[in-house]
Design a protein around this motif. Structure first.
Motif, PDB file in Angstrom:
ATOM      1  N   GLU A 304       0.842  -1.209   0.000  1.00  0.00           N
ATOM      2  CA  GLU A 304       0.000   0.000   0.000  1.00  0.00           C
ATOM      3  C   GLU A 304       0.877   1.260   0.000  1.00  0.00           C
ATOM      4  OE1 GLU A 304      -3.293   2.016  -0.344  1.00  0.00           O
ATOM      5  OE2 GLU A 304      -3.280  -0.186  -0.326  1.00  0.00           O
ATOM      6  N   LEU A 305       1.954   1.195   0.763  1.00  0.00           N
ATOM      7  CA  LEU A 305       2.871   2.343   0.845  1.00  0.00           C
ATOM      8  C   LEU A 305       3.480   2.634  -0.521  1.00  0.00           C
ATOM      9  CD1 LEU A 305       4.428   4.385   2.660  1.00  0.00           C
ATOM     10  CD2 LEU A 305       6.129   2.604   3.050  1.00  0.00           C
ATOM     11  N   VAL A 306       3.939   1.574  -1.186  1.00  0.00           N
ATOM     12  CA  VAL A 306       4.550   1.772  -2.515  1.00  0.00           C
ATOM     13  C   VAL A 306       3.499   2.321  -3.476  1.00  0.00           C
ATOM     14  CG1 VAL A 306       5.687   0.615  -4.462  1.00  0.00           C
ATOM     15  CG2 VAL A 306       6.227  -0.073  -2.107  1.00  0.00           C
ATOM     16  N   LYS A 307       2.304   1.734  -3.413  1.00  0.00           N
ATOM     17  CA  LYS A 307       1.228   2.147  -4.329  1.00  0.00           C
ATOM     18  C   LYS A 307       0.797   3.597  -4.100  1.00  0.00           C
ATOM     19  CE  LYS A 307      -2.196  -0.776  -4.147  1.00  0.00           C
ATOM     20  NZ  LYS A 307      -3.366  -1.573  -4.234  1.00  0.00           N
ATOM     21  N   SER A 308       0.950   4.049  -2.845  1.00  0.00           N
ATOM     22  CA  SER A 308       0.467   5.403  -2.525  1.00  0.00           C
ATOM     23  C   SER A 308       1.339   6.501  -3.110  1.00  0.00           C
ATOM     24  CB  SER A 308       0.419   5.574  -1.003  1.00  0.00           C
ATOM     25  OG  SER A 308       1.740   5.662  -0.475  1.00  0.00           O
ATOM     26  N   LEU A 309       2.501   6.104  -3.632  1.00  0.00           N
ATOM     27  CA  LEU A 309       3.450   7.117  -4.113  1.00  0.00           C
ATOM     28  C   LEU A 309       3.554   7.085  -5.631  1.00  0.00           C
ATOM     29  CD1 LEU A 309       6.165   6.230  -1.480  1.00  0.00           C
ATOM     30  CD2 LEU A 309       4.953   8.410  -1.565  1.00  0.00           C
ATOM     31  N   PRO A 310       3.040   8.093  -6.287  1.00  0.00           N
ATOM     32  CA  PRO A 310       3.173   8.114  -7.746  1.00  0.00           C
ATOM     33  C   PRO A 310       4.648   8.225  -8.158  1.00  0.00           C
ATOM     34  CG  PRO A 310       2.003  10.084  -6.934  1.00  0.00           C
ATOM     35  CD  PRO A 310       2.320   9.241  -5.753  1.00  0.00           C
ATOM     36  N   ASP A 311       5.436   8.847  -7.275  1.00  0.00           N
ATOM     37  CA  ASP A 311       6.858   9.021  -7.574  1.00  0.00           C
ATOM     38  C   ASP A 311       7.653   8.527  -6.358  1.00  0.00           C
ATOM     39  OD1 ASP A 311       9.394   9.878  -8.126  1.00  0.00           O
ATOM     40  OD2 ASP A 311       8.958  12.012  -7.819  1.00  0.00           O
ATOM     41  N   THR A 312       8.448   7.481  -6.553  1.00  0.00           N
ATOM     42  CA  THR A 312       9.179   6.910  -5.405  1.00  0.00           C
ATOM     43  C   THR A 312      10.593   7.477  -5.273  1.00  0.00           C
ATOM     44  OG1 THR A 312       9.853   5.058  -6.777  1.00  0.00           O
ATOM     45  CG2 THR A 312       7.917   4.724  -5.387  1.00  0.00           C
ATOM     46  N   SER A 313      10.918   8.480  -6.074  1.00  0.00           N
ATOM     47  CA  SER A 313      12.263   9.051  -5.916  1.00  0.00           C
ATOM     48  C   SER A 313      12.343   9.762  -4.566  1.00  0.00           C
ATOM     49  CB  SER A 313      12.579  10.016  -7.065  1.00  0.00           C
ATOM     50  OG  SER A 313      11.657  11.058  -7.069  1.00  0.00           O
ATOM     51  N   GLY A 314      13.529   9.744  -3.992  1.00  0.00           N
ATOM     52  CA  GLY A 314      13.732  10.395  -2.700  1.00  0.00           C
ATOM     53  C   GLY A 314      13.111   9.658  -1.530  1.00  0.00           C
ATOM     54  N   ILE A 315      12.760   8.395  -1.720  1.00  0.00           N
ATOM     55  CA  ILE A 315      12.148   7.622  -0.626  1.00  0.00           C
ATOM     56  C   ILE A 315      12.980   6.379  -0.323  1.00  0.00           C
ATOM     57  CG2 ILE A 315      10.108   6.273   0.104  1.00  0.00           C
ATOM     58  CD1 ILE A 315       9.401   9.206  -0.222  1.00  0.00           C
ATOM     59  N   ILE A 316      13.211   6.130   0.951  1.00  0.00           N
ATOM     60  CA  ILE A 316      13.769   4.851   1.395  1.00  0.00           C
ATOM     61  C   ILE A 316      12.671   4.174   2.206  1.00  0.00           C
ATOM     62  CG2 ILE A 316      15.557   3.712   2.765  1.00  0.00           C
ATOM     63  CD1 ILE A 316      17.289   6.247   2.221  1.00  0.00           C
ATOM     64  N   PHE A 317      12.291   2.996   1.794  1.00  0.00           N
ATOM     65  CA  PHE A 317      11.156   2.324   2.432  1.00  0.00           C
ATOM     66  C   PHE A 317      11.583   1.735   3.781  1.00  0.00           C
ATOM     67  CE2 PHE A 317      10.067   2.916  -1.896  1.00  0.00           C
ATOM     68  CZ  PHE A 317       8.723   3.248  -1.843  1.00  0.00           C
ATOM     69  N   SER A 318      10.773   2.029   4.780  1.00  0.00           N
ATOM     70  CA  SER A 318      11.144   1.676   6.153  1.00  0.00           C
ATOM     71  C   SER A 318       9.902   1.752   7.024  1.00  0.00           C
ATOM     72  CB  SER A 318      12.207   2.664   6.650  1.00  0.00           C
ATOM     73  OG  SER A 318      12.696   2.301   7.920  1.00  0.00           O
ATOM     74  N   CYS A 319      10.127   1.744   8.320  1.00  0.00           N
ATOM     75  CA  CYS A 319       9.010   2.003   9.231  1.00  0.00           C
ATOM     76  C   CYS A 319       9.169   3.427   9.771  1.00  0.00           C
ATOM     77  CB  CYS A 319       8.994   0.992  10.376  1.00  0.00           C
ATOM     78  SG  CYS A 319      10.489   0.921  11.347  1.00  0.00           S
ATOM     79  N   GLY A 320       8.105   3.955  10.348  1.00  0.00           N
ATOM     80  CA  GLY A 320       8.211   5.239  11.022  1.00  0.00           C
ATOM     81  C   GLY A 320       9.047   5.055  12.276  1.00  0.00           C
ATOM     82  N   GLY A 321      10.031   5.928  12.486  1.00  0.00           N
ATOM     83  CA  GLY A 321      10.923   5.770  13.640  1.00  0.00           C
ATOM     84  C   GLY A 321      11.924   4.656  13.405  1.00  0.00           C
ATOM     85  N   GLY A 322      12.650   4.322  14.464  1.00  0.00           N
ATOM     86  CA  GLY A 322      13.643   3.256  14.357  1.00  0.00           C
ATOM     87  C   GLY A 322      12.984   1.889  14.420  1.00  0.00           C
ATOM     88  N   MET A 323      13.795   0.862  14.184  1.00  0.00           N
ATOM     89  CA  MET A 323      13.279  -0.510  14.255  1.00  0.00           C
ATOM     90  C   MET A 323      12.830  -0.784  15.687  1.00  0.00           C
ATOM     91  SD  MET A 323      13.195  -3.296  12.254  1.00  0.00           S
ATOM     92  CE  MET A 323      14.652  -3.783  11.328  1.00  0.00           C
ATOM     93  N   PRO A 324      11.552  -1.130  15.870  1.00  0.00           N
ATOM     94  CA  PRO A 324      11.074  -1.338  17.245  1.00  0.00           C
ATOM     95  C   PRO A 324      11.487  -2.702  17.785  1.00  0.00           C
ATOM     96  CG  PRO A 324       9.303  -1.727  15.711  1.00  0.00           C
ATOM     97  CD  PRO A 324      10.495  -1.325  14.882  1.00  0.00           C
ATOM     98  N   PRO A 325      11.423  -2.891  19.094  1.00  0.00           N
ATOM     99  CA  PRO A 325      11.747  -4.201  19.658  1.00  0.00           C
ATOM    100  C   PRO A 325      10.800  -5.258  19.090  1.00  0.00           C
ATOM    101  CG  PRO A 325      11.473  -2.548  21.393  1.00  0.00           C
ATOM    102  CD  PRO A 325      11.043  -1.910  20.117  1.00  0.00           C
TER     103      PRO A 325
END
Lengths: 341, 223
Positions: A304-325
């Motif tokens: 869904e995240l990838v689909k939501s972006l018509p332009d994926t330049s300037g994006i690194i796919f990750s989670c919000g914030g750091g990796m949680p426990p």
């Protein structure tokens, strides 16, 4: 990070499109010890365990950029320790630092610490120095000078309520405190760069930014961050996973060119707020989704995240914030596959 | 409403604690919540009316916070102004002429030293007429259960800012529920969502102080 990963990161930050889509995570002590199967105290106190955990992460996920990569830290105690804050390290819980400023009047007597000798900083730096040959043998380099940001450190030293109240009641004292911390941070980041010439990035973490309105941010936050991020490194990376709608429009002015946000804002809205001048690292929910037990939910959120972006330049796919426990290797793989496919 | 009483509510909303306080800039040098409350009580005004005016001020600032028109520092100042008022009203609470709505035991869970959220919520709830027992930060489950024993009809509020202390919060909820299954527990803090709160067995979740006040009002009305 490897040379290839660093090139990719620079390309993304430069606004370029990258194929396959880049994936990156901020990893540190909230995730690594548990994922690697060791106690948190062992992770902090045993350099070999720390290094092996980090090496395992980069080896298990060679296609993922781990930022800052080989982060030598002692949790929230790292920078406050240099000011003399008492750190508490339970055996298998996260450490924390006690405040050292009991009233705004103490601020004037606060001295700028020497990062080469004070608190845990020499241990942090020496751990990296000792580990460097093995890090480089694994094809990686130390790329970032890392520190918690000035507002964050101020809130540790003084207590967050007291610091925010001082901003309103004794603004000149709050400014003095921030100047002292900023001066220390310049020395600390500078020392890291001097020690490791491979460093070409600065990474700061500061979620107190998220508590401020525009006026307070302009007065107390913006000048410090501008000073700290105005430096000749390629990547100027900020993490703030508290609210960021007020501060995001200032990111270009702060000289930030890569930003990791909280999960409560869309990448599209942030692109808009930053006038598409800042690369973004995010943004699926870290705890409800990435650390959850439902892998279909992870795959769905990533797609869904990838689909939501018509332009994926300037994006690194990750989670919000750091990796949680608690994020398992399986969950990571599901996320990676979903983004890539 | 009497003009002076209304002014006290306005001071609370704007975070004007007392005359010496430089905040807010455009009320510098003016009497604040502290002086005005003293004047009102000396003039024989009703303590309950003063409290209601302040609660209305707290609700207004809480709503502004919810709309992102003001931020945490302004909320803290409003709560401090409210505190200045309640200091004057304490004798009326003690005499019973102003009744507390209930008791909230609140603390930041073990392993977390952050106090902003906890302080804001506790000050707002106190400002809304509740008796608040603030256990501070880094509070172990036993300290909560001890406090519950002393206040058996209380509600418990748990706060956390760090993602890493969610596990500690879950443990605290479990331990309280094991000993006091009927006790209502509300949780809040940046890393939480309703889903996480429900998952750990909390009775309620609020994303901001006003939400906590609303939740408490609801449970009181349905009790």
């Amino acid at each position: 990070m490897t040379d290839l990963q660093w090139d990719i990161l620079q390309k993304v930050v430069g606004g370029g499109a990258v194929n396959p889509l880049p994936i990156g995570f901020i990893i540190d002590s909230p995730w690594l010890p548990n994922w690697y199967g060791v106690k948190i105290l062992d992770y902090f106190s045993n350099d070999a365990v720390w290094l092996d955990a980090n090496l395992k992460a980069v080896r298990d996920f060679p296609d993922v950029m781990f930022l800052p990569g080989f982060w030598s830290e002692f949790g929230m105690c790292t920078e406050p320790s240099a000011f003399g804050a008492r750190g508490v390290f339970p055996a298998d819980e996260f450490p924390f630092a006690h405040k050292i400023i009991s009233s705004a009047d103490d601020i004037d007597s606060l001295r700028v610490p020497n990062p080469a000798t004070d608190g845990l900083l020499p241990f942090m730096l020496n751990r990296l120095r000792l580990a460097r040959p093995r890090i480089e043998d694994a094809g990686h380099k130390i790329r970032f000078a890392v520190a918690r940001g000035p507002l964050n450190i101020a809130s540790y030293l003084m207590g967050s309520t007291e610091f925010l109240t001082a901003m309103m009641m004794q603004p000149e004292k709050a400014q003095t405190l921030l100047k002292t911390i900023t001066s220390f941070l310049k020395d600390w980041l500078g020392l890291q760069r001097e020690t490791f010439p491979s460093i070409d990035g600065i990474f700061m973490l500061d979620d107190i930014i998220g508590f401020l309105g525009e006026e307070e941010f302009r007065t107390f936050g913006l000048p410090c961050f501008k000073e700290l991020f105005t430096t000749d490194v390629s990547i100027r990376f900020l993490h703030n996973d508290a609210p960021c709608r007020v501060s995001a429009p200032f990111l270009p002015e702060m000289n930030v060119n890569l930003f990791n946000m909280g999960f409560d804002i869309s990448l599209a809205e942030l692109k808009d707020l930053t006038r598409n001048q800042v690369a973004l690292l995010g943004n699926i929910p870290p705890r409800d989704v990435l650390a959850g037990t439902d892998t279909a939910k992870i795959a769905g959120a990533a797609a869904e995240l990838v689909k939501s972006l018509p332009d994926t330049s300037g994006i690194i796919f990750s989670c919000g914030g750091g990796m949680p426990p608690g994020v398992s290797s399986e969950n990571m793989r599901v996320f990676i596959d979903a983004v890539r496919n | 409403m009497n003009e002076l009483v209304e002014k006290i509510g306005h001071c609370v909303e704007r975070g004007k604690i007392n005359k010496a306080s430089p905040f807010p800039g455009n009320m510098k040098g003016q009497d604040g919540a502290d002086e005005l409350t003293r004047q009102a009580l000396e003039a024989g005004m009703d303590a309950e009316a003063i409290l209601q005016s302040c609660i209305a001020g707290m609700v207004r600032i809480g709503e502004k916070f919810g709309r992102n028109e003001v931020f945490v520092p302004e909320m803290l100042m409003a709560a401090k102004a409210m505190k200045a008022v309640t200091e004057h009203l304490k004798p009326f609470f003690q005499s019973g002429s102003v009744q507390a709505k209930g008791t909230l035991i609140i603390g930041t869970v073990a392993g977390d030293l952050h106090d902003i959220g906890k302080n804001l919520v506790s000050m707002f709830i106190e400002g809304n007429g509740w008796n608040v027992v603030d256990l501070g930060v880094d509070v172990k489950p036993e300290k909560f259960t001890d406090a519950i024993r002393k206040n058996p009809r209380c509600v418990v509020g748990l706060s956390a800012l760090l993602t890493t202390t969610i596990a500690s919060m879950s443990k605290t909820v479990r331990e309280i529920k094991a000993l006091f299954p009927e006790i209502k527990i509300i949780v809040g803090g940046a890393p939480l969502t309703m889903e996480i709160a429900t998952g750990m067995g909390a009775s309620g979740y609020a994303r901001d102080p006003q939400g906590a006040v609303t939740w408490l009002t609801d449970i009181k009305e349905t009790a």
